[in-house]
Design a protein around this motif. Sequence first.
Motif, PDB file in Angstrom:
ATOM      1  N   CYS A  14       0.837  -1.146   0.222  1.00  9.50           N
ATOM      2  CA  CYS A  14       0.022  -0.130   0.097  1.00  9.50           C
ATOM      3  C   CYS A  14       1.067   1.362   0.215  1.00  9.50           C
ATOM      4  CB  CYS A  14      -0.816   0.380   1.367  1.00  9.50           C
ATOM      5  SG  CYS A  14      -2.269  -0.743   1.136  1.00  9.50           S
ATOM      6  N   LEU A  15       2.098   1.006   0.840  1.00  8.24           N
ATOM      7  CA  LEU A  15       3.141   2.053   1.048  1.00  8.24           C
ATOM      8  C   LEU A  15       3.416   2.521  -0.801  1.00  8.24           C
ATOM      9  CD1 LEU A  15       4.558   1.733   4.079  1.00  8.24           C
ATOM     10  CD2 LEU A  15       3.109   3.487   3.599  1.00  8.24           C
ATOM     11  N   LEU A  16       3.680   1.989  -1.476  1.00  8.98           N
ATOM     12  CA  LEU A  16       4.649   1.750  -2.524  1.00  8.98           C
ATOM     13  C   LEU A  16       3.221   2.069  -3.830  1.00  8.98           C
ATOM     14  CD1 LEU A  16       6.921  -1.310  -2.997  1.00  8.98           C
ATOM     15  CD2 LEU A  16       7.306   1.170  -2.310  1.00  8.98           C
ATOM     16  N   GLU A  17       2.077   1.158  -3.300  1.00  3.83           N
ATOM     17  CA  GLU A  17       0.812   1.798  -4.570  1.00  3.83           C
ATOM     18  C   GLU A  17       0.686   3.832  -4.281  1.00  3.83           C
ATOM     19  OE1 GLU A  17      -2.644   0.830  -6.350  1.00  3.83           O
ATOM     20  OE2 GLU A  17      -1.874  -0.296  -5.561  1.00  3.83           O
ATOM     21  N   LYS A  18      -0.004   3.992  -2.354  1.00  6.01           N
ATOM     22  CA  LYS A  18      -1.015   5.201  -1.926  1.00  6.01           C
ATOM     23  C   LYS A  18       0.097   6.011  -1.814  1.00  6.01           C
ATOM     24  CE  LYS A  18      -5.096   3.223  -2.654  1.00  6.01           C
ATOM     25  NZ  LYS A  18      -6.272   3.312  -2.050  1.00  6.01           N
ATOM     26  N   GLY A  19       1.494   5.598  -1.239  1.00  8.12           N
ATOM     27  CA  GLY A  19       1.915   6.269  -0.169  1.00  8.12           C
ATOM     28  C   GLY A  19       1.851   6.911   1.386  1.00  8.12           C
ATOM     29  N   PHE A  20       2.196   7.414   1.763  1.00 12.77           N
ATOM     30  CA  PHE A  20       1.907   7.395   3.468  1.00 12.77           C
ATOM     31  C   PHE A  20       0.434   7.667   3.947  1.00 12.77           C
ATOM     32  CE2 PHE A  20       2.271   9.656   7.777  1.00 12.77           C
ATOM     33  CZ  PHE A  20       1.742   8.365   8.520  1.00 12.77           C
ATOM     34  N   VAL A  21       0.025   9.011   3.282  1.00 10.01           N
ATOM     35  CA  VAL A  21      -1.062  10.112   3.793  1.00 10.01           C
ATOM     36  C   VAL A  21      -2.712   9.677   3.093  1.00 10.01           C
ATOM     37  CG1 VAL A  21      -2.404  11.726   3.511  1.00 10.01           C
ATOM     38  CG2 VAL A  21       0.007  12.128   3.768  1.00 10.01           C
ATOM     39  N   ARG A  22      -2.235   8.586   2.177  1.00  3.56           N
ATOM     40  CA  ARG A  22      -3.186   8.023   1.338  1.00  3.56           C
ATOM     41  C   ARG A  22      -3.933   7.110   1.310  1.00  3.56           C
ATOM     42  NH1 ARG A  22      -4.389   8.758  -3.770  1.00  3.56           N
ATOM     43  NH2 ARG A  22      -2.100   7.110  -4.827  1.00  3.56           N
ATOM     44  N   THR A  23      -3.159   5.967   2.168  1.00  3.01           N
ATOM     45  CA  THR A  23      -3.109   4.322   2.769  1.00  3.01           C
ATOM     46  C   THR A  23      -4.516   4.963   3.857  1.00  3.01           C
ATOM     47  OG1 THR A  23      -1.165   4.199   1.795  1.00  3.01           O
ATOM     48  CG2 THR A  23      -2.389   2.207   3.521  1.00  3.01           C
ATOM     49  N   THR A  24      -5.329   4.206   4.101  1.00  2.00           N
ATOM     50  CA  THR A  24      -6.022   3.942   4.970  1.00  2.00           C
ATOM     51  C   THR A  24      -6.001   2.389   5.297  1.00  2.00           C
ATOM     52  OG1 THR A  24      -7.463   2.807   3.692  1.00  2.00           O
ATOM     53  CG2 THR A  24      -7.247   5.395   3.492  1.00  2.00           C
ATOM     54  N   ALA A  25      -7.109   2.665   7.279  1.00  6.09           N
ATOM     55  CA  ALA A  25      -7.246   1.188   7.409  1.00  6.09           C
ATOM     56  C   ALA A  25      -7.441  -0.107   6.220  1.00  6.09           C
ATOM     57  CB  ALA A  25      -7.244   1.401   9.204  1.00  6.09           C
ATOM     58  N   ARG A  26      -8.109   0.321   5.927  1.00  4.43           N
ATOM     59  CA  ARG A  26      -8.869  -0.247   4.783  1.00  4.43           C
ATOM     60  C   ARG A  26      -8.344  -0.735   4.097  1.00  4.43           C
ATOM     61  NH1 ARG A  26     -13.865  -1.688   6.968  1.00  4.43           N
ATOM     62  NH2 ARG A  26     -14.981   0.488   8.532  1.00  4.43           N
ATOM     63  N   ASP A  27      -7.333   0.083   3.279  1.00  5.02           N
ATOM     64  CA  ASP A  27      -6.556  -0.454   2.288  1.00  5.02           C
ATOM     65  C   ASP A  27      -5.768  -1.506   2.676  1.00  5.02           C
ATOM     66  OD1 ASP A  27      -7.471   1.555   0.644  1.00  5.02           O
ATOM     67  OD2 ASP A  27      -6.322   2.917   0.989  1.00  5.02           O
ATOM     68  N   VAL A  28      -5.127  -1.378   4.190  1.00  5.85           N
ATOM     69  CA  VAL A  28      -4.455  -2.404   4.557  1.00  5.85           C
ATOM     70  C   VAL A  28      -5.078  -3.788   4.749  1.00  5.85           C
ATOM     71  CG1 VAL A  28      -2.675  -3.034   6.284  1.00  5.85           C
ATOM     72  CG2 VAL A  28      -2.867  -0.988   5.566  1.00  5.85           C
ATOM     73  N   VAL A  29      -6.283  -3.333   4.823  1.00  4.72           N
ATOM     74  CA  VAL A  29      -7.191  -5.095   5.210  1.00  4.72           C
ATOM     75  C   VAL A  29      -6.929  -6.152   4.086  1.00  4.72           C
ATOM     76  CG1 VAL A  29      -9.342  -5.503   5.843  1.00  4.72           C
ATOM     77  CG2 VAL A  29      -7.700  -4.454   7.753  1.00  4.72           C
ATOM     78  N   LYS A  30      -8.128  -5.082   3.125  1.00  2.57           N
ATOM     79  CA  LYS A  30      -8.312  -5.549   1.753  1.00  2.57           C
ATOM     80  C   LYS A  30      -6.731  -6.440   0.883  1.00  2.57           C
ATOM     81  CE  LYS A  30      -9.989  -4.503  -2.649  1.00  2.57           C
ATOM     82  NZ  LYS A  30     -10.587  -3.093  -3.676  1.00  2.57           N
ATOM     83  N   GLU A  31      -5.591  -5.548   1.417  1.00  4.58           N
ATOM     84  CA  GLU A  31      -4.393  -6.018   0.225  1.00  4.58           C
ATOM     85  C   GLU A  31      -3.857  -7.192   1.691  1.00  4.58           C
ATOM     86  OE1 GLU A  31      -2.183  -6.095  -2.399  1.00  4.58           O
ATOM     87  OE2 GLU A  31      -3.059  -4.371  -2.017  1.00  4.58           O
ATOM     88  N   SER A  32      -3.597  -7.562   2.578  1.00  2.05           N
ATOM     89  CA  SER A  32      -3.286  -7.861   3.441  1.00  2.05           C
ATOM     90  C   SER A  32      -3.888  -9.641   3.374  1.00  2.05           C
ATOM     91  CB  SER A  32      -2.534  -7.856   4.491  1.00  2.05           C
ATOM     92  OG  SER A  32      -4.006  -7.572   5.226  1.00  2.05           O
ATOM     93  N   GLY A  33      -5.579  -9.416   3.377  1.00  2.30           N
ATOM     94  CA  GLY A  33      -5.875 -10.698   3.832  1.00  2.30           C
ATOM     95  C   GLY A  33      -6.777 -10.371   5.478  1.00  2.30           C
ATOM     96  N   THR A  34      -6.263  -9.783   6.053  1.00  2.00           N
ATOM     97  CA  THR A  34      -6.902  -9.432   7.766  1.00  2.00           C
ATOM     98  C   THR A  34      -7.849  -9.169   8.003  1.00  2.00           C
ATOM     99  OG1 THR A  34      -5.624  -7.654   7.915  1.00  2.00           O
ATOM    100  CG2 THR A  34      -3.927  -9.880   7.919  1.00  2.00           C
ATOM    101  N   ASN A  35      -8.399  -8.542   9.195  1.00  2.00           N
ATOM    102  CA  ASN A  35      -9.137  -7.444   9.546  1.00  2.00           C
ATOM    103  C   ASN A  35      -8.638  -6.504   9.997  1.00  2.00           C
ATOM    104  OD1 ASN A  35      -8.908  -8.041  12.583  1.00  2.00           O
ATOM    105  ND2 ASN A  35      -8.931 -10.481  11.832  1.00  2.00           N
ATOM    106  N   LEU A  36      -9.444  -5.138  10.401  1.00  2.00           N
ATOM    107  CA  LEU A  36      -9.252  -3.553  11.363  1.00  2.00           C
ATOM    108  C   LEU A  36      -8.672  -4.368  12.409  1.00  2.00           C
ATOM    109  CD1 LEU A  36     -11.582  -1.967   9.849  1.00  2.00           C
ATOM    110  CD2 LEU A  36      -9.938  -1.397   9.802  1.00  2.00           C
ATOM    111  N   ALA A  37      -9.410  -5.829  13.141  1.00  2.00           N
ATOM    112  CA  ALA A  37      -8.972  -5.961  14.909  1.00  2.00           C
ATOM    113  C   ALA A  37      -7.805  -5.982  14.959  1.00  2.00           C
ATOM    114  CB  ALA A  37     -10.352  -6.254  15.698  1.00  2.00           C
ATOM    115  N   SER A  38      -6.895  -6.849  14.096  1.00  2.00           N
ATOM    116  CA  SER A  38      -5.289  -7.550  13.839  1.00  2.00           C
ATOM    117  C   SER A  38      -4.464  -6.731  14.052  1.00  2.00           C
ATOM    118  CB  SER A  38      -5.366  -8.177  12.687  1.00  2.00           C
ATOM    119  OG  SER A  38      -6.422  -9.447  12.376  1.00  2.00           O
TER     120      SER A  38
END
Length: 200
Positions: A14-38
């Motif tokens: 996500c960082l390489l694609e969107k950068g720090f400011v534009r990356t959301t928690a949901r982006d990371v969850v979607k990309e990693s296949g995990t969940n927000l609580a993790s």
Amino acid sequence: MGHREDLLAGARRCLLEKGFVRTTARDVVKESGTNLASIGYHYGSKDALLAEAYISLIEELGDGFGAPPDDAGAGGSIERFEKVWGSIVRSFPQARGIWLLTLEFVTQGERLAGVRDIMVKAQEQGRAGLAALFLDLDEAALPRDVVDAEGRFYTTLLNGLMVQWLFDPGSATTAAQLTEGLRRVAERTSAAEGTRLVQP
């Protein structure tokens, strides 16, 4: 891989694609296949996770500098200085995304205390790694004063080169120019010191 590793890998992408400011928690969850609580469980916050992901990218980049060629010269020599900077400068085109992230983290760190603390610690490790590379020494064996003096010197040069290269690669300082600058500064300071010592 477990959720912690999956989150880190997803955050890196996500960082390489969107950068720090534009990356959301949901982006990371979607990309990693995990969940927000993790995110909260393993890293405390999304920003802390992104900071750890950035550090892993920087560490990988530093490892990619690699050992200088066999003819690089002894640790601390002017020959090694030029060869190592040559290797670093050659890495800039492939690492542009990571260097852009560096600027983002620098500008955002002041607003995010937890992230700032992580980055300060990483910067200290970076100083040691650079000093070890230029001096051809084991990082774990470096004396504190070497890291605090020479490590800071090399880090300052790296940050300046990075900004120049991001702004305009064509006019950025080359390894040869940097080495010639160091040589001239050393000669002038040596001459000035010699003059001071012979004065009555």
